[in-house]
Write a protein that holds these residues in place. Structure first.
Motif, mmCIF file in Angstrom:
data_model
loop_
_atom_site.group_PDB
_atom_site.id
_atom_site.type_symbol
_atom_site.label_atom_id
_atom_site.label_comp_id
_atom_site.label_asym_id
_atom_site.label_seq_id
_atom_site.Cartn_x
_atom_site.Cartn_y
_atom_site.Cartn_z
ATOM 1 N N ARG A 1 -12.343 -24.571 94.304
ATOM 2 C CA ARG A 1 -12.893 -24.144 95.660
ATOM 3 C C ARG A 1 -12.018 -26.119 96.333
ATOM 4 N N GLN A 2 -10.863 -25.713 97.080
ATOM 5 C CA GLN A 2 -9.959 -26.375 97.533
ATOM 6 C C GLN A 2 -10.216 -26.274 98.871
ATOM 7 N N PHE A 3 -9.907 -27.923 99.688
ATOM 8 C CA PHE A 3 -9.837 -27.523 101.242
ATOM 9 C C PHE A 3 -8.409 -27.313 102.045
ATOM 10 N N VAL A 4 -8.481 -26.916 102.191
ATOM 11 C CA VAL A 4 -6.748 -26.263 103.425
ATOM 12 C C VAL A 4 -6.818 -27.439 104.515
ATOM 13 N N ILE A 5 -7.701 -26.261 105.326
ATOM 14 C CA ILE A 5 -7.121 -26.907 106.763
ATOM 15 C C ILE A 5 -8.846 -26.974 107.980
ATOM 16 N N ALA A 6 -8.803 -28.550 108.814
ATOM 17 C CA ALA A 6 -10.071 -27.827 109.107
ATOM 18 C C ALA A 6 -9.670 -27.986 110.721
ATOM 19 N N ILE A 7 -10.791 -27.796 111.591
ATOM 20 C CA ILE A 7 -10.215 -28.180 113.607
ATOM 21 C C ILE A 7 -11.618 -28.441 113.769
ATOM 22 N N SER A 8 -12.298 -29.252 114.380
ATOM 23 C CA SER A 8 -13.126 -30.358 115.176
ATOM 24 C C SER A 8 -13.739 -28.992 116.089
ATOM 25 N N ARG A 9 -15.094 -29.503 116.877
ATOM 26 C CA ARG A 9 -15.475 -28.231 117.750
ATOM 27 C C ARG A 9 -14.897 -27.771 119.084
ATOM 28 N N ASN A 10 -13.625 -28.910 120.360
ATOM 29 C CA ASN A 10 -12.883 -29.070 120.853
ATOM 30 C C ASN A 10 -11.861 -28.800 120.379
ATOM 31 N N ALA A 11 -11.013 -29.192 119.203
ATOM 32 C CA ALA A 11 -9.880 -27.981 119.226
ATOM 33 C C ALA A 11 -8.541 -29.450 119.307
ATOM 34 N N GLU A 12 -9.976 -30.799 119.313
ATOM 35 C CA GLU A 12 -8.868 -32.052 119.324
ATOM 36 C C GLU A 12 -7.956 -33.171 118.255
ATOM 37 N N ILE A 13 -8.609 -32.608 117.435
ATOM 38 C CA ILE A 13 -8.887 -33.474 115.889
ATOM 39 C C ILE A 13 -8.512 -32.041 114.936
ATOM 40 N N THR A 14 -7.971 -32.319 113.912
ATOM 41 C CA THR A 14 -7.553 -30.926 112.833
ATOM 42 C C THR A 14 -6.840 -32.401 110.994
ATOM 43 N N ARG A 15 -7.478 -31.820 110.523
ATOM 44 C CA ARG A 15 -7.373 -32.152 108.882
ATOM 45 C C ARG A 15 -6.769 -31.353 108.223
ATOM 46 N N TYR A 16 -5.801 -31.854 107.860
ATOM 47 C CA TYR A 16 -4.736 -30.706 106.568
ATOM 48 C C TYR A 16 -4.550 -31.786 104.759
ATOM 49 N N ALA A 17 -5.042 -30.451 104.292
ATOM 50 C CA ALA A 17 -4.263 -30.978 102.810
ATOM 51 C C ALA A 17 -2.730 -31.229 103.266
ATOM 52 N N ASP A 18 -2.926 -32.078 102.185
ATOM 53 C CA ASP A 18 -1.248 -32.497 101.345
ATOM 54 C C ASP A 18 -0.129 -31.244 101.812
ATOM 55 N N SER A 19 -0.890 -30.433 100.809
ATOM 56 C CA SER A 19 -0.071 -29.588 100.482
ATOM 57 C C SER A 19 0.297 -27.779 101.249
ATOM 58 N N VAL A 20 -0.317 -28.388 102.518
ATOM 59 C CA VAL A 20 -0.249 -27.155 103.446
ATOM 60 C C VAL A 20 0.389 -27.970 104.384
ATOM 61 N N LYS A 21 0.423 -29.240 104.935
ATOM 62 C CA LYS A 21 0.925 -29.698 106.011
ATOM 63 C C LYS A 21 2.920 -29.423 106.790
ATOM 64 N N GLY A 22 2.734 -28.997 107.402
ATOM 65 C CA GLY A 22 3.714 -29.042 108.306
ATOM 66 C C GLY A 22 4.252 -26.984 107.495
ATOM 67 N N ARG A 23 3.571 -26.652 107.628
ATOM 68 C CA ARG A 23 3.094 -24.991 106.918
ATOM 69 C C ARG A 23 2.093 -24.488 107.202
ATOM 70 N N PHE A 24 0.811 -24.564 107.551
ATOM 71 C CA PHE A 24 0.076 -24.258 107.942
ATOM 72 C C PHE A 24 -0.695 -24.596 109.165
ATOM 73 N N THR A 25 -0.883 -24.264 110.592
ATOM 74 C CA THR A 25 -1.733 -24.777 111.239
ATOM 75 C C THR A 25 -3.191 -23.902 111.211
ATOM 76 N N ILE A 26 -3.966 -24.494 112.204
ATOM 77 C CA ILE A 26 -5.173 -23.964 112.692
ATOM 78 C C ILE A 26 -4.962 -23.560 114.263
ATOM 79 N N SER A 27 -6.128 -22.970 115.096
ATOM 80 C CA SER A 27 -6.333 -23.074 115.894
ATOM 81 C C SER A 27 -7.714 -21.643 115.634
ATOM 82 N N ARG A 28 -8.321 -22.318 117.045
ATOM 83 C CA ARG A 28 -9.018 -21.496 117.868
ATOM 84 C C ARG A 28 -9.597 -21.196 119.133
ATOM 85 N N ASP A 29 -10.074 -20.334 119.167
ATOM 86 C CA ASP A 29 -10.657 -19.399 120.694
ATOM 87 C C ASP A 29 -11.733 -19.892 121.122
ATOM 88 N N ASN A 30 -12.544 -20.682 121.248
ATOM 89 C CA ASN A 30 -13.859 -20.604 121.425
ATOM 90 C C ASN A 30 -14.522 -19.484 122.533
#
Length: 123
Positions: free
Chosen positions: A45-74
């Motif tokens: 299992r590998q990390f893809v992408i993550a978003i912080s509790r308040n959506a201010e911070i995101t992290r991406y695996a290099d393999s998906v940068k520019g192609r994948f986005t993460i968002s949340r609706d609390n």
């Protein structure tokens, strides 16, 4: 612990797009950082992408940068993974996960996991 259910997986041709959703219940969604991991057959299992509790911070695996986005609706207790320009190597089971940390890309930091959603990209 929060319970998580993914939806939106499927099959698509290379270059196409898919959006995964992950609905949370049983906890205060805004208290959790959310992440997506994936596992291809025969691989770890590998990390893809993550978003912080308040959506201010995101992290991406290099393999998906520019192609994948993460968002949340609390308000809807839902996190989304938008996947564009999909490649055959993106084929995997995608897991939604929740973490009590501000944000993380490390699987052991995530205490709740969904059942997984299959994404298949054909060439």
């Amino acid at each position: 612990q929060v319970q998580l259910v993914e939806s939106g997986g499927g099959s698509v041709q290379a270059g196409g797009s898919l959006r995964l959703s992950c609905a949370a219940s049983g906890g205060t969604f805004s208290n959790y950082a959310m992440g997506w991991f994936r596992q291809a057959p025969g691989k770890e299992r590998q990390f893809v992408i993550a978003i912080s509790r308040n959506a201010e911070i995101t992290r991406y695996a290099d393999s998906v940068k520019g192609r994948f986005t993460i968002s949340r609706d609390n308000a809807k207790n839902t996190v989304y993974l938008q996947m564009n320009s999909l490649k055959p190597e993106d084929t995997a089971v995608y897991y939604c996960a929740a973490s009590r940390y501000l944000i993380s890309s490390i699987a052991p930091d995530f205490g709740s996991w969904g059942q997984g959603a299959q994404v298949t990209v054909s060439s």
